[in-house]
Design an enzyme around this catalytic site. Structure first.
Site, short mmCIF file in Angstrom:
data_model
loop_
_atom_site.label_atom_id
_atom_site.label_comp_id
_atom_site.label_asym_id
_atom_site.label_seq_id
_atom_site.Cartn_x
_atom_site.Cartn_y
_atom_site.Cartn_z
N ARG A 19 0.84 -1.20 0.00
CA ARG A 19 0.00 0.00 0.00
C ARG A 19 0.87 1.25 0.00
O ARG A 19 2.09 1.17 0.14
CB ARG A 19 -1.00 -0.02 1.16
CG ARG A 19 -0.42 -0.49 2.52
CD ARG A 19 -1.08 0.16 3.65
NE ARG A 19 -1.00 1.58 3.50
CZ ARG A 19 0.09 2.29 3.77
NH1 ARG A 19 1.18 1.71 4.23
NH2 ARG A 19 0.10 3.60 3.60
N GLY A 20 0.19 2.41 -0.16
CA GLY A 20 0.92 3.67 -0.35
C GLY A 20 1.17 3.80 -1.85
O GLY A 20 1.67 2.86 -2.50
N ALA A 21 0.80 4.97 -2.40
CA ALA A 21 0.78 5.12 -3.86
C ALA A 21 2.12 4.80 -4.54
O ALA A 21 2.15 4.16 -5.60
CB ALA A 21 0.35 6.55 -4.21
N GLY A 22 3.22 5.24 -3.94
CA GLY A 22 4.52 5.00 -4.55
C GLY A 22 4.84 3.51 -4.62
O GLY A 22 5.24 2.97 -5.66
N CYS A 132 -1.99 9.67 7.87
CA CYS A 132 -1.78 8.41 7.13
C CYS A 132 -0.29 8.03 7.11
O CYS A 132 0.46 8.40 8.02
CB CYS A 132 -2.35 8.49 5.72
SG CYS A 132 -2.53 6.86 4.93
N ALA A 136 6.86 9.48 0.95
CA ALA A 136 7.42 10.76 0.50
C ALA A 136 7.46 11.76 1.66
O ALA A 136 8.47 12.44 1.89
CB ALA A 136 6.62 11.31 -0.66
N ASP A 201 -1.98 10.55 -3.29
CA ASP A 201 -2.32 9.45 -4.20
C ASP A 201 -2.46 9.98 -5.61
O ASP A 201 -2.25 9.25 -6.57
CB ASP A 201 -3.61 8.76 -3.75
CG ASP A 201 -3.28 7.74 -2.68
OD1 ASP A 201 -3.11 8.14 -1.52
OD2 ASP A 201 -3.14 6.55 -3.03
N ASN A 211 -5.80 12.36 -1.42
CA ASN A 211 -5.00 11.62 -0.43
C ASN A 211 -5.96 10.95 0.55
O ASN A 211 -7.19 11.10 0.46
CB ASN A 211 -4.01 12.56 0.27
CG ASN A 211 -2.96 11.81 1.07
OD1 ASN A 211 -2.34 10.86 0.57
ND2 ASN A 211 -2.75 12.19 2.31
N LYS A 237 2.67 10.95 -9.83
CA LYS A 237 1.36 10.95 -9.16
C LYS A 237 0.43 12.02 -9.74
O LYS A 237 -0.68 12.20 -9.28
CB LYS A 237 1.54 11.16 -7.66
CG LYS A 237 2.21 9.96 -7.01
CD LYS A 237 2.41 10.18 -5.55
CE LYS A 237 3.07 8.97 -4.93
NZ LYS A 237 3.56 9.26 -3.59
#
Ligand code: RUB
Length: 327
Positions: A19-22, A132, A136, A201, A211, A237
């Protein structure tokens, strides 16, 4: 059929072990690399079909993190262009692997660079607040701490999945003083805060931030208290679809994350809604920290134009070498 290790990654993104966009983007691209390496395709067309299938599966895992389609687009665009002239499957496989490895490497470097750039905005004695779990945003705080600055951080729990616990653990391990608070206590503590720093996100063409759910309320409370809000976001992103008027899809997750079936039966027949993300308008964001430098939210369009050019809807669809098929 996807190779087992690629299926594992897709499942991991879907059920949020990844998980986590990156990290979602890097893992999805790794799944493409695994698929390319494992392919036994007998010709270029069959190879492209396999990679397109893998892309479709990965794109369906989680809808909001724009880094996921952007990562897949990065690889598929390069492979798709080369497929027209490629003489063998091996040639195309090498191009796929190289594109995937370049994306992953660049993405990791971007997080480090954001950390270095963002750290300059933190000063001794700052009280920060984060929501969250963003690698980054954490990179900014860890870089600032490593450069000798002394500050402390309020970390929200981030219900319902408690990603704040991961953030608190990571910051604590780096030696940074942490105070964990309820999400609902953000406005109560905001007067003690100097800067809010969160991840992303997605960033839209007009500079809005997508986000974790609750980010927009944090930003609203910060705005009211005249506290600065920084978003840390890699350039992958930024959402090209928002340049042509599309909106970023907000994921709604299962009600079981909010309430147990037993409790629900006790309460009676009610509806539960569980959006995982929300949208913070650009007016509530002071800066976006990217690996290319710091921009005001309204500079988002310049990043998009730099990465994707000035594109029309037709060009964007042509530029994509895949389409998300409807179920
Ligand atoms: C994670 C989340 C993070 C962003 C940025 O949501 O909202 O703030 O993804 O993270 P979830 P990063 O836990 O639902 O994936 O900076 O690590 O890309």
């Amino acid at each position: 059929m996807l190779p087992d290790d690629a299926v594992k990654i897709a499942d991991g993104i879907r059920d949020m072990r990844i998980r986590g966009a990156g990290q979602i983007a890097r893992s999805a691209v790794e799944a493409l690399e695994i698929t390319a390496r494992a392919s036994k395709a007998s010709d270029v067309k069959e190879f492209m079909d396999e990679l397109t299938d893998a892309s479709q599966t990965l794109l369906r895992t989680r809808p909001t993190a724009v880094s996921l389609p952007n990562g897949i687009r990065y690889v598929m665009h390069r492979v798709g262009k080369s497929a027209e002239t490629a003489k063998s499957v091996d040639e195309l496989r090498n191009i796929s692997v190289e594109a995937a490895e370049t994306f992953i490497e660049n993405a990791k470097t971007a997080v480090q660079r954001i950390g270095e750039i963002g750290a300059r905005r933190i000063i001794d004695g700052d009280v920060l607040l984060t929501h969250c779990n963003s690698s980054a945003a954490i990179s900014v705080m860890k870089n600032a701490w490593a450069s000798g600055k002394k500050f402390e951080v309020f970390v929200t729990e981030t219900r319902p999945r408690f990603q704040g616990h991961i953030t608190a653990t990571t910051l604590r391990k780096a030696g940074i003083p942490v105070t964990m608070i309820l999400d609902d206590a953000v406005r109560y503590f905001m007067q003690e805060v100097d800067k809010v720093i969160v991840g992303a996100d997605a960033i839209t063409a007009n500079g809005a931030l997508v986000n974790k759910i609750g980010t927009s309320m944090v930003a609203l409370a910060a705005h009211e208290a005249k506290v600065k809000v920084y978003a840390a976001a890699e350039t992958y992103k930024f959402s090209p679809e928002t340049m042509i008027g599309d909106r970023v899809k907000i994921e709604e997750r299962d009600q079981s994350e909010v309430i147990s079936q037993k409790e629900l039966e006790h309460i009676g027949s009610i509806k539960i809604r569980n959006p995982a993300f929300d949208v913070t308008p650009p007016e509530y964001i002071d800066l976006i920290i990217t690996e290319w430098g710091i921009i005001p939210p309204l500079g988002a369009i310049l990043i998009l134009q730099d990465v994707f050019g000035v594109i029309t809807a037709e060009e964007l669809h042509e530029y994509q070498t895949y389409e998300i098929e409807e179920d």
